[in-house]
Design a protein around this motif. Structure first.
Motif, PDB file in Angstrom:
ATOM      1  N   LYS A  24       0.774  -1.279  -0.071  1.00  0.00           N
ATOM      2  CA  LYS A  24      -0.002  -0.055   0.123  1.00  0.00           C
ATOM      3  C   LYS A  24       0.823   1.179   0.026  1.00  0.00           C
ATOM      4  CE  LYS A  24      -3.593   2.322   2.585  1.00  0.00           C
ATOM      5  NZ  LYS A  24      -3.940   2.729   4.091  1.00  0.00           N
ATOM      6  N   PHE A  71      -3.255   0.541  -3.483  1.00  0.00           N
ATOM      7  CA  PHE A  71      -3.120  -0.904  -3.290  1.00  0.00           C
ATOM      8  C   PHE A  71      -2.720  -1.757  -4.265  1.00  0.00           C
ATOM      9  CE2 PHE A  71      -6.259   0.697  -0.099  1.00  0.00           C
ATOM     10  CZ  PHE A  71      -6.000   0.438   1.041  1.00  0.00           C
ATOM     11  N   PHE A  99      -4.956   5.387   6.975  1.00  0.00           N
ATOM     12  CA  PHE A  99      -6.296   4.965   7.898  1.00  0.00           C
ATOM     13  C   PHE A  99      -6.155   3.296   7.994  1.00  0.00           C
ATOM     14  CE2 PHE A  99     -10.765   3.369   7.326  1.00  0.00           C
ATOM     15  CZ  PHE A  99     -11.105   3.850   8.553  1.00  0.00           C
ATOM     16  N   LEU A 100      -5.910   2.566   6.772  1.00  0.00           N
ATOM     17  CA  LEU A 100      -6.105   1.028   6.922  1.00  0.00           C
ATOM     18  C   LEU A 100      -4.615   0.743   7.033  1.00  0.00           C
ATOM     19  CD1 LEU A 100      -8.695  -0.012   4.287  1.00  0.00           C
ATOM     20  CD2 LEU A 100      -8.912  -0.201   6.769  1.00  0.00           C
ATOM     21  N   PRO A 156      -1.993   7.453   1.820  1.00  0.00           N
ATOM     22  CA  PRO A 156      -2.296   8.884   1.423  1.00  0.00           C
ATOM     23  C   PRO A 156      -1.910   9.695   2.724  1.00  0.00           C
ATOM     24  CG  PRO A 156      -4.527   7.717   2.273  1.00  0.00           C
ATOM     25  CD  PRO A 156      -3.166   6.756   2.202  1.00  0.00           C
TER      26      PRO A 156
HETATM   27  O1  ODT Z   1      -6.443   3.412   4.043  1.00  0.00           O
HETATM   28  C1  ODT Z   1      -6.366   4.602   3.642  1.00  0.00           C
HETATM   29  O2  ODT Z   1      -5.378   5.307   4.189  1.00  0.00           O
HETATM   30  C2  ODT Z   1      -7.267   5.283   2.761  1.00  0.00           C
HETATM   31  C3  ODT Z   1      -8.094   4.266   2.017  1.00  0.00           C
HETATM   32  C4  ODT Z   1      -9.454   4.499   2.621  1.00  0.00           C
HETATM   33  C5  ODT Z   1     -10.594   3.694   1.982  1.00  0.00           C
HETATM   34  C6  ODT Z   1     -11.093   2.286   2.513  1.00  0.00           C
HETATM   35  C7  ODT Z   1     -12.391   2.268   2.070  1.00  0.00           C
HETATM   36  C8  ODT Z   1     -12.783   0.780   1.953  1.00  0.00           C
HETATM   37  C9  ODT Z   1     -14.166   0.707   1.897  1.00  0.00           C
HETATM   38  C10 ODT Z   1     -14.637  -0.703   1.316  1.00  0.00           C
HETATM   39  C11 ODT Z   1     -14.416  -0.980  -0.264  1.00  0.00           C
HETATM   40  C12 ODT Z   1     -13.370  -1.831  -0.315  1.00  0.00           C
HETATM   41  C13 ODT Z   1     -12.770  -1.940  -1.598  1.00  0.00           C
HETATM   42  C14 ODT Z   1     -11.486  -1.668  -1.657  1.00  0.00           C
HETATM   43  C15 ODT Z   1     -10.486  -1.466  -2.539  1.00  0.00           C
HETATM   44  C16 ODT Z   1      -9.605  -0.704  -2.771  1.00  0.00           C
HETATM   45  C17 ODT Z   1      -9.095   0.231  -1.545  1.00  0.00           C
HETATM   46  C18 ODT Z   1      -9.998   1.593  -1.521  1.00  0.00           C
END
Ligand code: ODT
Length: 175
Positions: free
Chosen positions: A30, A136, A37-38, A33
């Motif tokens: 990853k 990702f 977050f994740l 940003p």
């Molecule tokens: O993690 C971060 O720093 C920024 C990303 C936050 C967005 C995460 C939202 C996930 C919502 C559920 C969707 C799943 C699909 C994910 C596919 C790719 C990642 C965005």
């Protein structure tokens, strides 16, 4: 030769097939940003409804309020755009204190069976390059990318101007 890092010129997956993309993907790398977050143990599940609409759920370990570690259950719906590989993603969390948002969701490259490279630019600068992106690298295999997929993934990281900016995402079952 100068690399073109204009967001508008980024090449995405040709003839993207969302049905073949459906199912489970494990994040193996990853690029974060601003305001990450994740963290790790990130697993996304894409679903295609009968009317063709794409939705997804994701789980992952997050740290909120600087110190609380928890497992996030997230949901997303995807809006189609003029390009089949470019979506707008509306997302929210199962718990109210989780992040909500509306991001680009571009599929840069995938073979559907092994790897996928995703990209989102949250903010473009005046020069047209991205000043807040995340990306990702997904694998169908929780153990990571197959050696034979690394070359294309590295090439795509370079094309989106993020080579060297990724961290590995662990999968150790700690959610
Ligand atoms: O993690 C971060 O720093 C920024 C990303 C936050 C967005 C995460 C939202 C996930 C919502 C559920 C969707 C799943 C699909 C994910 C596919 C790719 C990642 C965005």
């Amino acid at each position: 030769w100068a690399q073109d890092c204009q967001v508008d010129n980024i090449q995405v997956m040709q003839n993207f097939n969302r049905t073949k993309y459906a199912g489970t993907w494990y994040a193996v790398a990853k690029k974060d940003p601003v305001g990450l977050f994740l963290l790790d143990n990130i697993v996304a599940q894409f679903n295609i409804a009968e009317d063709g609409q794409m939705t997804a759920t994701a789980e992952g370990r997050v740290i909120i309020l600087q110190q609380w570690e928890l497992c996030a259950h997230m949901f997303a719906t995807f809006e189609d755009t003029y390009d089949p590989a470019k979506f707008k993603m509306k997302y929210w969390g199962a718990a109210a204190n989780l992040q909500t948002g509306y991001d680009d969701h571009w599929v840069i490259s995938t073979d559907y069976d092994n790897y996928a490279v995703h990209y989102a630019c949250r903010e473009k600068g005046y020069d047209g390059t991205c000043i807040d992106s995340y990306s990702f690298v997904f694998s169908r295999h929780p153990t990571g990318l197959r050696p034979e997929d690394q070359y294309i993934v590295t090439q795509k990281k370079q094309e989106i101007c993020l080579l060297g900016k990724y961290r590995r995402v662990q999968h150790n079952g700690r959610l």
